[in-house]
Write a protein that holds these residues in place. Structure first.
Motif, PDB file in Angstrom:
ATOM      1  N   ASN A  29      24.217  70.330 -31.116  1.00  0.00           N
ATOM      2  CA  ASN A  29      24.088  70.848 -33.037  1.00  0.00           C
ATOM      3  C   ASN A  29      24.194  69.892 -33.931  1.00  0.00           C
ATOM      4  OD1 ASN A  29      23.730  73.984 -33.122  1.00  0.00           O
ATOM      5  ND2 ASN A  29      24.897  74.404 -31.255  1.00  0.00           N
ATOM      6  N   ILE A  30      25.539  69.872 -33.942  1.00  0.00           N
ATOM      7  CA  ILE A  30      25.700  68.828 -35.138  1.00  0.00           C
ATOM      8  C   ILE A  30      24.686  67.930 -35.663  1.00  0.00           C
ATOM      9  CG2 ILE A  30      27.701  67.496 -36.697  1.00  0.00           C
ATOM     10  CD1 ILE A  30      29.438  68.976 -35.039  1.00  0.00           C
ATOM     11  N   ALA A  31      24.169  66.692 -34.552  1.00  0.00           N
ATOM     12  CA  ALA A  31      23.391  66.245 -34.550  1.00  0.00           C
ATOM     13  C   ALA A  31      21.874  66.379 -34.498  1.00  0.00           C
ATOM     14  CB  ALA A  31      23.660  64.818 -33.191  1.00  0.00           C
ATOM     15  N   TYR A  32      21.612  67.836 -34.720  1.00  0.00           N
ATOM     16  CA  TYR A  32      19.694  68.162 -34.750  1.00  0.00           C
ATOM     17  C   TYR A  32      19.606  67.599 -36.091  1.00  0.00           C
ATOM     18  CZ  TYR A  32      16.028  70.578 -34.501  1.00  0.00           C
ATOM     19  OH  TYR A  32      15.180  70.905 -34.123  1.00  0.00           O
ATOM     20  N   PRO A  33      19.614  68.056 -37.526  1.00  0.00           N
ATOM     21  CA  PRO A  33      19.215  67.458 -38.816  1.00  0.00           C
ATOM     22  C   PRO A  33      18.905  65.780 -38.392  1.00  0.00           C
ATOM     23  CG  PRO A  33      20.969  68.452 -39.586  1.00  0.00           C
ATOM     24  CD  PRO A  33      21.384  68.174 -37.794  1.00  0.00           C
ATOM     25  N   LEU A  34      20.311  65.047 -37.412  1.00  0.00           N
ATOM     26  CA  LEU A  34      19.623  63.236 -36.973  1.00  0.00           C
ATOM     27  C   LEU A  34      18.525  62.896 -36.045  1.00  0.00           C
ATOM     28  CD1 LEU A  34      23.415  62.678 -37.183  1.00  0.00           C
ATOM     29  CD2 LEU A  34      21.952  61.948 -38.860  1.00  0.00           C
ATOM     30  N   ARG A  35      18.625  64.153 -34.904  1.00  0.00           N
ATOM     31  CA  ARG A  35      17.091  64.485 -34.204  1.00  0.00           C
ATOM     32  C   ARG A  35      16.376  64.516 -34.837  1.00  0.00           C
ATOM     33  NH1 ARG A  35      17.267  68.942 -29.707  1.00  0.00           N
ATOM     34  NH2 ARG A  35      14.824  68.342 -28.268  1.00  0.00           N
ATOM     35  N   PRO A  59      18.210  57.372 -32.971  1.00  0.00           N
ATOM     36  CA  PRO A  59      18.366  57.501 -31.695  1.00  0.00           C
ATOM     37  C   PRO A  59      19.540  57.727 -30.909  1.00  0.00           C
ATOM     38  CG  PRO A  59      17.714  55.082 -32.997  1.00  0.00           C
ATOM     39  CD  PRO A  59      18.251  55.986 -33.747  1.00  0.00           C
ATOM     40  N   ARG A  60      19.439  58.424 -29.917  1.00  0.00           N
ATOM     41  CA  ARG A  60      20.692  59.107 -29.536  1.00  0.00           C
ATOM     42  C   ARG A  60      22.332  59.214 -29.384  1.00  0.00           C
ATOM     43  NH1 ARG A  60      21.357  63.138 -25.441  1.00  0.00           N
ATOM     44  NH2 ARG A  60      19.252  63.698 -25.243  1.00  0.00           N
ATOM     45  N   ALA A  61      21.792  57.420 -29.460  1.00  0.00           N
ATOM     46  CA  ALA A  61      23.470  56.593 -29.854  1.00  0.00           C
ATOM     47  C   ALA A  61      23.935  56.930 -30.650  1.00  0.00           C
ATOM     48  CB  ALA A  61      23.685  55.434 -29.174  1.00  0.00           C
ATOM     49  N   GLY A  62      23.559  56.792 -31.993  1.00  0.00           N
ATOM     50  CA  GLY A  62      23.326  56.863 -33.100  1.00  0.00           C
ATOM     51  C   GLY A  62      24.234  58.152 -33.280  1.00  0.00           C
ATOM     52  N   ARG A  63      22.876  58.974 -33.204  1.00  0.00           N
ATOM     53  CA  ARG A  63      23.309  60.214 -34.140  1.00  0.00           C
ATOM     54  C   ARG A  63      24.230  60.883 -32.910  1.00  0.00           C
ATOM     55  NH1 ARG A  63      18.463  61.643 -30.861  1.00  0.00           N
ATOM     56  NH2 ARG A  63      18.755  62.764 -29.392  1.00  0.00           N
ATOM     57  N   GLU A  64      25.045  60.665 -32.049  1.00  0.00           N
ATOM     58  CA  GLU A  64      25.843  61.287 -30.842  1.00  0.00           C
ATOM     59  C   GLU A  64      26.900  60.416 -31.475  1.00  0.00           C
ATOM     60  OE1 GLU A  64      25.426  61.160 -27.105  1.00  0.00           O
ATOM     61  OE2 GLU A  64      24.138  62.557 -27.067  1.00  0.00           O
ATOM     62  N   ALA A  65      27.066  59.780 -32.246  1.00  0.00           N
ATOM     63  CA  ALA A  65      28.300  58.825 -32.680  1.00  0.00           C
ATOM     64  C   ALA A  65      28.235  58.969 -34.570  1.00  0.00           C
ATOM     65  CB  ALA A  65      27.759  56.898 -33.178  1.00  0.00           C
ATOM     66  N   LYS A  66      27.282  59.920 -34.598  1.00  0.00           N
ATOM     67  CA  LYS A  66      27.754  60.465 -36.829  1.00  0.00           C
ATOM     68  C   LYS A  66      28.604  61.548 -35.581  1.00  0.00           C
ATOM     69  CE  LYS A  66      27.220  61.268 -40.832  1.00  0.00           C
ATOM     70  NZ  LYS A  66      28.009  60.073 -41.391  1.00  0.00           N
ATOM     71  N   ALA A  67      27.737  62.951 -34.995  1.00  0.00           N
ATOM     72  CA  ALA A  67      28.200  64.003 -34.705  1.00  0.00           C
ATOM     73  C   ALA A  67      29.431  64.059 -34.256  1.00  0.00           C
ATOM     74  CB  ALA A  67      27.881  64.186 -33.375  1.00  0.00           C
ATOM     75  N   ALA A 121      29.211  74.524 -38.206  1.00  0.00           N
ATOM     76  CA  ALA A 121      27.971  74.811 -39.172  1.00  0.00           C
ATOM     77  C   ALA A 121      28.457  73.901 -40.092  1.00  0.00           C
ATOM     78  CB  ALA A 121      27.649  76.381 -39.751  1.00  0.00           C
ATOM     79  N   LEU A 122      29.367  73.436 -41.105  1.00  0.00           N
ATOM     80  CA  LEU A 122      29.731  72.873 -41.800  1.00  0.00           C
ATOM     81  C   LEU A 122      29.272  71.483 -41.246  1.00  0.00           C
ATOM     82  CD1 LEU A 122      32.655  74.161 -44.115  1.00  0.00           C
ATOM     83  CD2 LEU A 122      30.411  74.516 -44.587  1.00  0.00           C
ATOM     84  N   ALA A 123      29.712  71.289 -40.341  1.00  0.00           N
ATOM     85  CA  ALA A 123      29.460  70.359 -40.267  1.00  0.00           C
ATOM     86  C   ALA A 123      27.743  69.409 -39.732  1.00  0.00           C
ATOM     87  CB  ALA A 123      30.265  69.872 -38.202  1.00  0.00           C
TER      88      ALA A 123
END
Ligand SMILES: Nc1ncnc2c1ncn2[C@@H]1O[C@H](COP(=O)(O)OP(=O)(O)OP(=O)(O)O)[C@@H](O)[C@H]1O
Ligand SMILES: [Mg+2]
Lengths: 352, 274, 296
Positions: A94-100, A105-113, A142-144
């Motif tokens: 959910n948090i990473a969705y905007p980055l998706r 890339p997956r690793a980057g967005r999961e780290a960011k999340a 939702a804020l995150a």
């Protein structure tokens, strides 16, 4: 910066939810849209987000006209009243969705999340689904999700209204701190005046699709521009008593005041906040006090709200702990100097 | 409610469910017993156990191939119907189209015409002109056309029942309509899609008329058509092969249903629970 | 949910999403359907002179059908079939099962639902065999159980047989639809009614029905249409004996395929469509008159 120019949104069927509205919201400002149910707050916010197409008028974000831009290209993040967390994705997704969507890339967005989640104390919950979270946790997810995509502006639609009273206070402080840290322009919709007063740098009070007053919380609280705002703002509603100004004297509910210079004569409404009057049981010598009898005493915790039965009218006064008179006693309410407001035709015409 | 009334209610409910179970189980008994019976008759009875019937079936040159054909036609149609119906139902649910309910209902009515016997000649002519006679594609397209309106009708209910704020949220984050559909809407209505898929497969699996008319080559014929060839020269049903074939022919749909209902749930409306 | 109406999808993607389905429906549904309707205006035959060169005969087929005793009998039998097996049978039984199972969990629920659904998803030719085996005069399971050897269900009670058969066959759809609908009825409303002392029937009428009206409409529209066009009964009785179970789809088959009169069969198909349309309006009126119907 968000600027709205002559913005109008008319729904099919003729409801003008937003009515030729002009507004400028500064960079990094925490801006509250406050108003009663159905006044068009959500519609205005959705129009800024691009979810509704305005009937006329323009919207600028960061100096760029975005009136015709689809929602995804406006670089804003919105938190819905029901949070709209995707029930089939876990917190990370959910948090990473905007980055998706931005093809990070997956690793980057999961780290960011994970990083965003830890900032909002959600690290323990990363693998849960929204259905397994409490209301407060959902709100933070939702804020995150909004924070994670670093937008130019946040749009919040009553993000605190689904929380219980206690949690709401906590979340309020949290939200204010977060906004200070991020310094992102924030438009915040609420129908709770105390929320708006506590959080916002500036407040726009809306009614029937228009802005009735725009100002800082203290301006709006101290000098409500209309009787509508006056009765809407404040945890105890403002006393509004009919009075007559004549020959330099203002007569209201058995009290008389000298009319300040420049105040108009004729029939007026005399507005006084319950907090801005003192109650005494000894008759004051002068005429500038409202005589009455104590009808009801309500406990507010640190203070009491006393309802006074004056000639023909009721007047409410907040008195400090321990100073409340028993019901039935005769008492006088003395307004603090310079705190009363005069309204004619529902608009502010002066102070008293 | 008084305890007596409550008890009567409970007993009544149990009795009702027992009746329902009996009613729905009774006709199925034959399918469970006859295929394994050395001397299958019309009566469902404890079989004299044998697998000879299945061996007899293997001697039929078309029996097993027909199941493969059924599979191709059913999966093809289901994939087509689910994909097209999901797209259309979503659009119809979310965009304002004047008179869409009336339009859907008219299509539903027309679908009942084309699945009837009277339409077989036009369908045959159409397939001939499009060079679709004797192809799986012809059967798939014809059957899909008949199934689509009801599929859209049912799926639209699903879509209507899912809140739009999920989609709007995704749109504000920049998702395109296609991404909204793939990332948000499809997962949310997955039980609905699964239901429609099972429904479509079951419908195609059982249809006889269209493949019978559109396919000349027995190598392409599906199970429903082959089942009608399992008669003796005298015209009497060969119960041994028929019972065995019925079971084999029924198993794939049952397995699919069990799989789908375990995996996604088999139900209408409501999307997934939060 | 009111927002859905305001159009959350732009016009262009919406058209793009509908188009593939519309193309397929246009080519493989609307076109042959209209062609069939056109055939109804001709004297088209499967074989012979009128096969090569069919003539437009206008409304002659319709006039003939409406004047035909066999058609009217068939229509009346179909009405019995639809009312008995779809409206009274499938809808009522389906609702009753859904209601009885509504707050149950566990094996009993899965078993009941599984069996009911099995009857629905099995291929129709297999199902027909199962019922022939069940109802057979000499060796049928039913006669064995009831100790009524030699009772010819399909010959003596052909309509009753196919009605019960169709109830068995199609209840699953109604059960699932109402099962889902009942989940949308807020439990607090039912509890309020129960605390007020409402009987089960009163609860159903005052609390449940208003909530599931839209589902009832969808349900009745679909099962009526499906039952009107259901051909599986042919495999049980072939319309006999002496046309006593010749419902319209069987009648159409008999005149169009066996009798070779395709134009006439097409005309009757169109009449079936018209009857369905009339029934649909009837359902709409019935449910609308008692308050608003969820648009579905
Ligand atoms: N899609 C719509 N179609 C027609 N009218 C609408 C639509 N959405 C909102 N309205 C109307 O526009 C007005 C403003 O609605 P809006 O949702 O913006 O109010 P709000 O200030 O957010 O109220 P609340 O505090 O209750 O959320 C209302 O009168 C509402 O009925
Ligand atoms: Mg709102």
């Amino acid at each position: 910066m968000i600027a709205l120019r002559g913005l109008t949104k008319e729904f099919p069927g003729g409801v003008r939810a937003v009515d030729s509205l002009d507004l400028e919201i500064g960079d990094g400002e925490f801006f509250a849209l406050l108003g009663p149910s159905g006044c068009g707050k959500t519609t205005l916010l959705r129009t800024i987000a691009g979810l509704e197409t305005p009937t006329s008028g323009r919207i600028e974000i960061g100096g760029v006209d975005v009136t015709g831009t689809p929602p995804g290209r406006r670089d804003v993040a919105m938190v819905f009243q029901d949070y709209a967390l995707f029930p089939h994705m876990d917190v990370t997704a959910n948090i990473a969705y905007p980055l998706r969507i931005r093809k990070v890339p997956r690793a980057g967005r999961e780290a960011k999340a994970a990083e965003t989640a830890s900032r909002l104390s959600l690290s323990e919950l990363l693998d849960r689904r929204p259905g397994q979270l409490s209301g407060g946790q959902q709100q933070r997810v939702a804020l995150a999700r909004a924070v994670a995509c670093h937008p130019k502006a946040f749009l919040f639609d009553e993000p605190l209204s689904n929380l219980d009273a206690r949690l709401r206070l906590e979340a309020r402080t949290f939200l204010k701190r977060l906004q200070r840290e991020l310094a992102v322009t924030t438009v915040f919709v609420t129908h709770d005046q105390s929320e708006a007063l506590a959080l916002a740098d500036r407040i726009a009070v809306m009614s029937a699709g228009r802005i009735t007053q725009l100002g800082t919380p203290s301006e709006v609280f101290r000098r409500p521009a209309t009787t509508f705002v006056a009765s809407f703002i404040g945890s105890t509603p403002m006393n509004l008593l009919p009075g007559v100004a004549k020959d330099g004297v203002l007569r209201v509910a058995g009290a008389e005041f000298p009319l300040p210079d420049g105040a108009p004569e004729g029939e007026v409404l005399y507005g006084l906040r319950p907090e801005y009057a003192d109650l005494t049981t000894r008759e004051p010598g002068e005429k500038g006090a409202f005589p009455g009898k104590v009808a009801v005493v309500e406990n507010l915790g640190t203070a009491h709200l006393v309802t006074l039965e004056c000639t023909d009218h009721l007047l409410q006064v907040v008195v400090p702990e321990g100073a409340e008179p028993p019901p039935g006693t005769a008492a006088w309410a003395v307004p603090r100097p310079g705190r009363a407001l005069l309204y004619r035709d529902d608009t502010l015409v002066g102070g008293a | 409610m008084t305890p007596v009334r409550h008890m009567l209610g409970t007993i009544g409910r149990a009795a009702f469910l027992a009746l329902v179970l009996g009613f729905f189980a009774l006709p199925l008994l034959w399918l469970a017993s006859a295929p394994f019976d050395a001397h299958p008759s019309i009566t469902a009875s404890v079989p004299e156990f044998t697998l000879a019937n299945f061996r007899a079936l293997l001697d039929n040159p078309y029996a097993l191939g027909s199941l493969r054909n059924s599979l191709i036609q059913a999966c093809g149609s289901a994939a087509l119907v689910v994909t097209l119906a999901a797209l259309a139902a979503y659009a119809l649910s979310r965009a304002r189209v004047p008179g869409r309910d009336a339009l859907l209902y008219v299509l539903l009515l027309l679908s009942s015409v084309v699945t009837g016997t009277a339409a077989m000649v036009p369908l045959f002519e159409l397939a001939t002109r499009l060079n679709l006679i004797d192809t799986h594609l012809g059967v798939v397209l014809t059957l899909s056309g008949g199934l689509l309106p009801a599929a859209i009708f049912i799926l639209k209910d699903f879509m209507d029942a899912t809140p739009t704020s999920y989609e709007e949220s995704a749109r504000v984050f920049g998702a395109s309509p296609g991404q909204v559909l793939r990332h948000v809407v499809i997962p949310l209505v997955r039980p609905g899609l699964a239901t429609i898929a099972v429904w479509a497969v079951a419908g195609v699996w059982g249809s006889f008329l269209q493949p019978f008319i559109l396919l000349r080559d027995p190598d392409k014929a599906p199970g429903a058509v082959i089942l009608y060839t399992l008669y003796t020269e005298g015209g009497a049903p060969r119960l041994d092969v028929i019972s065995a074939f019925s079971l084999l022919y029924s198993l794939p749909v049952v397995v699919m249903y069990v799989f789908v209902s375990r995996r996604y749930g088999f139900r209408f409306h409501g999307g997934i629970k939060r | 949910m009111a927002r859905a109406e305001s159009g959350t999808l732009g016009r262009r993607p919406a058209v793009g999403f509908v188009l593939p389905a519309l193309v397929l429906i246009g080519v493989f549904l609307v076109f042959p359907a209209l062609w069939t309707v056109y055939l109804g205006l001709t004297d088209y035959r499967l074989t012979g002179l009128a096969a090569a060169d069919p003539q437009v005969v206008g409304a002659a087929n319709y006039a003939e059908a409406l004047g035909d005793e066999r058609f009217r009998t068939s229509l009346w039998l179909t009405v019995q079939f639809v009312l008995g097996s779809a409206v009274l049978g499938q809808a009522v039984l389906g609702f009753a099962i859904a209601w009885a199972l509504r707050d149950r969990r566990g094996p009993l629920k899965s078993l009941t639902e599984g069996l009911v659904l099995l009857a629905w998803i099995l291929p129709s030719s297999v199902v027909a065999f199962l019922w022939i085996a069940l109802l057979d005069r000499d060796g049928g399971t039913l006669n064995a159980i009831l100790h009524t050897p030699g009772f010819a269900w399909l010959l003596d009670h052909p309509m009753a047989s196919i009605i019960v058969f169709n109830v068995w066959r199609g209840t699953a759809f109604s059960m699932m639809l109402y099962g889902a609908a009942l989940e949308n009825v807020p439990p607090s409303h039912l509890e309020t009614a129960r605390l007020a002392g409402a009987s089960t029937l009163q609860q159903l009428r005052d609390v449940v029905l208003p909530h599931i009206k839209g589902h009832v409409l969808t349900n009745l529209l679909l099962i009526t249409l499906w039952t009107f066009n259901d051909f599986t009964a042919f495999q049980l009785t072939a319309g006999g004996p002496e046309g006593r179970s010749e419902i319209l789809p069987v009648y159409i088959y008999n005149v169009a395929m066996s009798g070779g009169r395709l134009g006439f069969g097409a005309a009757v198909s169109f009449l079936v469509l018209v009857v369905n349309l009339v029934l649909a309006f009837g359902y709409l009126r019935l449910l609308r008159s008692r308050g608003e119907v969820r648009p579905s």
